[in-house]
Design an enzyme around this catalytic site. Structure first.
Site, PDB file in Angstrom:
ATOM      1  N   LYS A 195       4.977   9.598  -5.514  1.00 49.49           N
ATOM      2  CA  LYS A 195       5.085  10.642  -4.487  1.00 49.49           C
ATOM      3  C   LYS A 195       6.518  10.603  -3.942  1.00 49.49           C
ATOM      4  O   LYS A 195       6.775  10.027  -2.888  1.00 49.49           O
ATOM      5  CB  LYS A 195       4.077  10.345  -3.366  1.00 49.49           C
ATOM      6  CG  LYS A 195       3.585  11.563  -2.609  1.00 49.49           C
ATOM      7  CD  LYS A 195       2.931  11.163  -1.317  1.00 49.49           C
ATOM      8  CE  LYS A 195       1.509  10.690  -1.464  1.00 49.49           C
ATOM      9  NZ  LYS A 195       0.890  10.398  -0.130  1.00 49.49           N
ATOM     10  N   LYS A 233      -5.288  -3.312  -2.957  1.00 47.85           N
ATOM     11  CA  LYS A 233      -6.416  -3.195  -3.854  1.00 47.85           C
ATOM     12  C   LYS A 233      -6.208  -2.068  -4.857  1.00 47.85           C
ATOM     13  O   LYS A 233      -6.851  -2.016  -5.894  1.00 47.85           O
ATOM     14  CB  LYS A 233      -7.684  -2.876  -3.038  1.00 47.85           C
ATOM     15  CG  LYS A 233      -8.051  -3.910  -2.037  1.00 47.85           C
ATOM     16  CD  LYS A 233      -9.282  -3.419  -1.230  1.00 47.85           C
ATOM     17  CE  LYS A 233      -9.550  -4.338  -0.078  1.00 47.85           C
ATOM     18  NZ  LYS A 233     -10.573  -3.765   0.837  1.00 47.85           N
ATOM     19  N   GLY A 234      -5.344  -1.140  -4.519  1.00 49.80           N
ATOM     20  CA  GLY A 234      -5.261   0.135  -5.226  1.00 49.80           C
ATOM     21  C   GLY A 234      -5.077   0.087  -6.726  1.00 49.80           C
ATOM     22  O   GLY A 234      -5.532   0.977  -7.439  1.00 49.80           O
ATOM     23  N   ARG A 261     -12.368   5.013  -3.550  1.00 48.22           N
ATOM     24  CA  ARG A 261     -11.646   4.318  -4.622  1.00 48.22           C
ATOM     25  C   ARG A 261     -12.330   4.500  -5.977  1.00 48.22           C
ATOM     26  O   ARG A 261     -11.705   4.398  -7.032  1.00 48.22           O
ATOM     27  CB  ARG A 261     -11.569   2.806  -4.346  1.00 48.22           C
ATOM     28  CG  ARG A 261     -10.703   2.422  -3.168  1.00 48.22           C
ATOM     29  CD  ARG A 261     -10.476   0.909  -3.161  1.00 48.22           C
ATOM     30  NE  ARG A 261      -9.958   0.419  -1.899  1.00 48.22           N
ATOM     31  CZ  ARG A 261      -8.670   0.401  -1.566  1.00 48.22           C
ATOM     32  NH1 ARG A 261      -7.761   0.868  -2.396  1.00 48.22           N
ATOM     33  NH2 ARG A 261      -8.278  -0.074  -0.400  1.00 48.22           N
ATOM     34  N   PHE A 271      -2.107  13.599   0.821  1.00 52.88           N
ATOM     35  CA  PHE A 271      -2.818  12.336   0.782  1.00 52.88           C
ATOM     36  C   PHE A 271      -3.868  12.388  -0.313  1.00 52.88           C
ATOM     37  O   PHE A 271      -4.746  13.258  -0.311  1.00 52.88           O
ATOM     38  CB  PHE A 271      -3.447  11.999   2.136  1.00 52.88           C
ATOM     39  CG  PHE A 271      -3.809  10.547   2.222  1.00 52.88           C
ATOM     40  CD1 PHE A 271      -2.849   9.603   2.543  1.00 52.88           C
ATOM     41  CD2 PHE A 271      -5.094  10.116   1.931  1.00 52.88           C
ATOM     42  CE1 PHE A 271      -3.156   8.250   2.582  1.00 52.88           C
ATOM     43  CE2 PHE A 271      -5.418   8.765   1.956  1.00 52.88           C
ATOM     44  CZ  PHE A 271      -4.443   7.835   2.293  1.00 52.88           C
ATOM     45  N   VAL A 272      -3.771  11.471  -1.265  1.00 49.31           N
ATOM     46  CA  VAL A 272      -4.661  11.508  -2.429  1.00 49.31           C
ATOM     47  C   VAL A 272      -5.582  10.290  -2.463  1.00 49.31           C
ATOM     48  O   VAL A 272      -5.218   9.218  -1.976  1.00 49.31           O
ATOM     49  CB  VAL A 272      -3.857  11.614  -3.743  1.00 49.31           C
ATOM     50  CG1 VAL A 272      -3.230  12.988  -3.882  1.00 49.31           C
ATOM     51  CG2 VAL A 272      -2.776  10.536  -3.841  1.00 49.31           C
ATOM     52  N   GLU A 274       1.492  -0.856  -9.964  1.00 47.35           N
ATOM     53  CA  GLU A 274       1.204  -0.276  -8.649  1.00 47.35           C
ATOM     54  C   GLU A 274       0.425   1.026  -8.824  1.00 47.35           C
ATOM     55  O   GLU A 274       0.542   1.706  -9.848  1.00 47.35           O
ATOM     56  CB  GLU A 274       2.539  -0.056  -7.923  1.00 47.35           C
ATOM     57  CG  GLU A 274       2.491   0.563  -6.553  1.00 47.35           C
ATOM     58  CD  GLU A 274       1.658  -0.167  -5.506  1.00 47.35           C
ATOM     59  OE1 GLU A 274       0.495  -0.495  -5.794  1.00 47.35           O
ATOM     60  OE2 GLU A 274       2.166  -0.346  -4.391  1.00 47.35           O
ATOM     61  N   ASP A 275      -0.378   1.379  -7.830  1.00 51.92           N
ATOM     62  CA  ASP A 275      -1.117   2.632  -7.892  1.00 51.92           C
ATOM     63  C   ASP A 275      -0.199   3.819  -7.597  1.00 51.92           C
ATOM     64  O   ASP A 275      -0.075   4.735  -8.392  1.00 51.92           O
ATOM     65  CB  ASP A 275      -2.342   2.621  -6.949  1.00 51.92           C
ATOM     66  CG  ASP A 275      -1.997   2.219  -5.515  1.00 51.92           C
ATOM     67  OD1 ASP A 275      -0.814   1.941  -5.217  1.00 51.92           O
ATOM     68  OD2 ASP A 275      -2.919   2.189  -4.675  1.00 51.92           O
ATOM     69  N   ASP A 282       5.084   5.558  -2.585  1.00 57.43           N
ATOM     70  CA  ASP A 282       5.202   6.612  -1.579  1.00 57.43           C
ATOM     71  C   ASP A 282       6.557   6.445  -0.877  1.00 57.43           C
ATOM     72  O   ASP A 282       7.576   6.916  -1.376  1.00 57.43           O
ATOM     73  CB  ASP A 282       3.999   6.474  -0.640  1.00 57.43           C
ATOM     74  CG  ASP A 282       3.876   7.583   0.383  1.00 57.43           C
ATOM     75  OD1 ASP A 282       4.577   8.600   0.253  1.00 57.43           O
ATOM     76  OD2 ASP A 282       3.083   7.443   1.331  1.00 57.43           O
ATOM     77  N   ASP A 325      -7.580   4.819  -1.764  1.00 59.68           N
ATOM     78  CA  ASP A 325      -8.607   4.998  -0.736  1.00 59.68           C
ATOM     79  C   ASP A 325      -8.120   5.797   0.470  1.00 59.68           C
ATOM     80  O   ASP A 325      -6.920   5.965   0.699  1.00 59.68           O
ATOM     81  CB  ASP A 325      -9.060   3.629  -0.211  1.00 59.68           C
ATOM     82  CG  ASP A 325      -8.024   3.002   0.717  1.00 59.68           C
ATOM     83  OD1 ASP A 325      -6.861   2.848   0.272  1.00 59.68           O
ATOM     84  OD2 ASP A 325      -8.350   2.731   1.888  1.00 59.68           O
TER      85      ASP A 325
END
Ligand code: IMP
Ligand code: MG
Length: 175
Positions: A131, A43-44, A165, A152-153, A99-100, A103, A159
Site C-alpha cells: 500500500k 500474525k498477518g 483473517r 483498509f483491507v 510480510e502480509d 503500509d 484482520d
C-alpha cells in the site's frame, strides 16, 4: 463491533494464488543452491507463508516473530517495536522476511534494521500486498505482490480487530 461492516472483494483468491505462484518461482530461481531462512511477521503473514512455502522448489527453514509497539507516552515515538519469538540464528544466513502488507513501512523497516545488526549473509523482503500511498519511510520490497489502493483491507491473514483473517479473498471494509 463487526456486525454492521460490509465487505467488498478487492482481490480474488484466484488473483492472489497466481501472484503467490509467481513470487514462489522468482524466489526459487534466485535462491537456487541456497537454504534460506524465511521469517514471517505474525500474525498477518501466516496464510501467505503457508501458501508460499508449498510452492517453493528449494529447501527452506521458517520461523515467525511478533512485533509489538511499546506505545508508551514516555517514548518519543509510538512506532518503536519489540521483536519477540526469534529463535533462529540469523548470522551468516540468507534471510527472507515474509510480510502480509507494507503500509507506512515503519513495522518492517524497524525489523529489517534489527536483523541487519545480526549480520545475515543476505537480507531481502517479500510482501504479498503493498500500500505505497501511506509510506512514511522507504522500504525496499524485493519480492512485491499486489499493489492495493489506500483502503483498509482484510482477509488472506489480514484482520480488522482480529476478525476476517480467514477470508480467502482480500476485501475492503466499508462502514
Ligand atoms: P506499517 O508499519 O504501517 O507498514 O504496517 C504494517 C502492518 O500493519 C501490517 O503488517 C499489517 O499487520 C497492518 N496493516 C497495515 N495496513 C493494513 C490493512 O489495510 N489491513 C489490515 N492490516 C493492515
Ligand atoms: Mg503484519
Amino acid at each position: 463491533m463487526t456486525d454492521s461492516l460490509k465487505l467488498e472483494i478487492l482481490i480474488t483468491k484466484e488473483e492472489i494464488a497466481s501472484e503467490v505462484a509467481r513470487l514462489a518461482q522468482e524466489i526459487s530461481r534466485d535462491y537456487q543452491g541456497k537454504h534460506p531462512l524465511l521469517l514471517g511477521i505474525l500474525k498477518g503473514s501466516f496464510v501467505f507463508m503457508a501458501d508460499l512455502i508449498r510452492l517453493l522448489e528449494i529447501p527452506v527453514e521458517i520461523d515467525f516473530v511478533s512485533l509489538s509497539s511499546y506505545g508508551s507516552a514516555r517514548l518519543t515515538s509510538g512506532n518503536i517495536k519489540v521483536v519477540q519469538g526469534l529463535r533462529s540464528q540469523v548470522k551468516g544466513r540468507d534471510v527472507l522476511v515474509i510480510e502480509d502488507i507494507v503500509d507506512t513501512g515503519l513495522t518492517v523497516g524497524y525489523f529489517l534494521d534489527y536483523l541487519k545488526k545480526r549480520k545475515p549473509s543476505s537480507l531481502k523482503l517479500c510482501a504479498i500486498f503493498d500500500k505505497p500511498s501511506q509510506r512514511q519511510i522507504p522500504v525496499p520490497i524485493d519480492y512485491r505482490g499486489i499493489t492495493v489502493p489506500n483502503k483498509f483491507v482484510v482477509g488472506y491473514g489480514l484482520d480488522y480487530n482480529e476478525q476476517f483473517r480467514h477470508l480467502s479473498d482480500l476485501c475492503v471494509v466499508e462502514d
